[in-house]
Scaffold this motif. Sequence first.
Motif, PDB file in Angstrom:
ATOM      1  N   LEU A  51       0.715  -0.867  -0.307  1.00 15.39           N
ATOM      2  CA  LEU A  51      -0.045  -0.183   0.243  1.00 15.39           C
ATOM      3  C   LEU A  51       0.264   1.420  -0.251  1.00 15.39           C
ATOM      4  CD1 LEU A  51      -2.893  -0.752   1.991  1.00 15.39           C
ATOM      5  CD2 LEU A  51      -2.499  -1.577  -0.230  1.00 15.39           C
ATOM      6  N   SER A  52       1.964   1.201  -0.290  1.00 15.33           N
ATOM      7  CA  SER A  52       3.008   2.205  -0.409  1.00 15.33           C
ATOM      8  C   SER A  52       3.021   3.144  -1.854  1.00 15.33           C
ATOM      9  CB  SER A  52       4.929   2.174   0.123  1.00 15.33           C
ATOM     10  OG  SER A  52       5.014   1.291  -0.952  1.00 15.33           O
ATOM     11  N   ASP A  53       1.971   2.227  -2.403  1.00 12.01           N
ATOM     12  CA  ASP A  53       2.593   2.645  -4.036  1.00 12.01           C
ATOM     13  C   ASP A  53       1.133   1.983  -4.645  1.00 12.01           C
ATOM     14  OD1 ASP A  53       3.701   3.541  -6.784  1.00 12.01           O
ATOM     15  OD2 ASP A  53       4.416   1.723  -7.214  1.00 12.01           O
ATOM     16  N   PRO A  54       0.647   4.331  -4.619  1.00 17.67           N
ATOM     17  CA  PRO A  54      -1.166   4.255  -5.774  1.00 17.67           C
ATOM     18  C   PRO A  54      -0.596   3.174  -6.851  1.00 17.67           C
ATOM     19  CG  PRO A  54      -0.149   6.148  -5.655  1.00 17.67           C
ATOM     20  CD  PRO A  54       1.083   5.038  -4.957  1.00 17.67           C
ATOM     21  N   GLY A  55       0.754   3.008  -8.369  1.00 16.18           N
ATOM     22  CA  GLY A  55       0.776   2.686  -9.412  1.00 16.18           C
ATOM     23  C   GLY A  55       0.658   0.466  -9.166  1.00 16.18           C
ATOM     24  N   ARG A  56       1.295   0.493  -7.899  1.00 16.31           N
ATOM     25  CA  ARG A  56       0.968  -0.555  -7.853  1.00 16.31           C
ATOM     26  C   ARG A  56      -0.518  -1.355  -7.709  1.00 16.31           C
ATOM     27  NH1 ARG A  56       1.241  -6.012  -8.069  1.00 16.31           N
ATOM     28  NH2 ARG A  56       1.938  -6.831  -6.338  1.00 16.31           N
ATOM     29  N   LEU A  90      -7.346   5.932  -2.697  1.00 22.76           N
ATOM     30  CA  LEU A  90      -8.249   7.496  -3.652  1.00 22.76           C
ATOM     31  C   LEU A  90      -7.266   7.826  -5.086  1.00 22.76           C
ATOM     32  CD1 LEU A  90      -9.214   9.964  -0.465  1.00 22.76           C
ATOM     33  CD2 LEU A  90     -10.383   8.604  -2.159  1.00 22.76           C
ATOM     34  N   ARG A  91      -5.857   7.943  -4.839  1.00 24.90           N
ATOM     35  CA  ARG A  91      -5.428   8.170  -5.676  1.00 24.90           C
ATOM     36  C   ARG A  91      -5.495   7.124  -7.363  1.00 24.90           C
ATOM     37  NH1 ARG A  91      -2.252  10.477  -2.079  1.00 24.90           N
ATOM     38  NH2 ARG A  91      -0.566   8.382  -2.220  1.00 24.90           N
ATOM     39  N   ALA A  92      -4.872   5.617  -6.423  1.00 24.81           N
ATOM     40  CA  ALA A  92      -5.093   4.333  -8.089  1.00 24.81           C
ATOM     41  C   ALA A  92      -6.793   4.325  -8.301  1.00 24.81           C
ATOM     42  CB  ALA A  92      -4.350   3.332  -6.651  1.00 24.81           C
TER      43      ALA A  92
END
Length: 210
Positions: A51-56, A90-92
């Motif tokens: 959960l550290s990377d919205p791109g992931r 949210l960003r993802a």
Amino acid sequence: MNLTVFGATGGIGRELVRQALDAGHRVTAVVRDPARLQVTGDTLEVFTADLSDPGRLRAAVSGRAAVLSGLGPRSRKDAGIATRLTGTVLRAMEAEDVRRLLVVSAGPVGPAPEGESALDRGMRGVVSAVLKDVYTDLREMEAELARSGTDWTSVRPPRLQNKPLTGHYRTVVGGFPRNGRFIARADVAHAMLSMITDETTVRRGVGVAY
């Protein structure tokens, strides 16, 4: 429906996954440690992420009808985690144009019930003082939801219990049930799933209690 559940190894998250599978939904459970997810099913996909990377996370939410989150602080030392992790989700979602999001907050974050008794008012004050940092975190999380473009719902329970699902509880959109002091995690999950298609709960906080 195709659903994604964050915090799937927590008390409410596990119930969300289990009940959604039982209802015939396809579920993507996002976890850090798959070994902790004690739920199985033919329509369950386990997605491992920190959960550290919205791109992931974009692949975990893409094309889903709704995202449900049991993420949040479990104690005062975890204060800040709800805002941080929900922001990543949210960003993802916004990157994938996924709109429906339901999260767990807490009863004291919302308005007091109409006709609240002196006893309940006193209890609310004590709990709010003891868990001040936790509730500050949850308020900041809700403020971030309000700034987002998602169709969010914040579900606000009182004290949580590890008891079986009843399916019987009270909900108040924009408020909180009078004298509502407890609810099982299983019933919080049940309420969240029932609200997915309830337009009256969109961009609102909903109090839920027995």
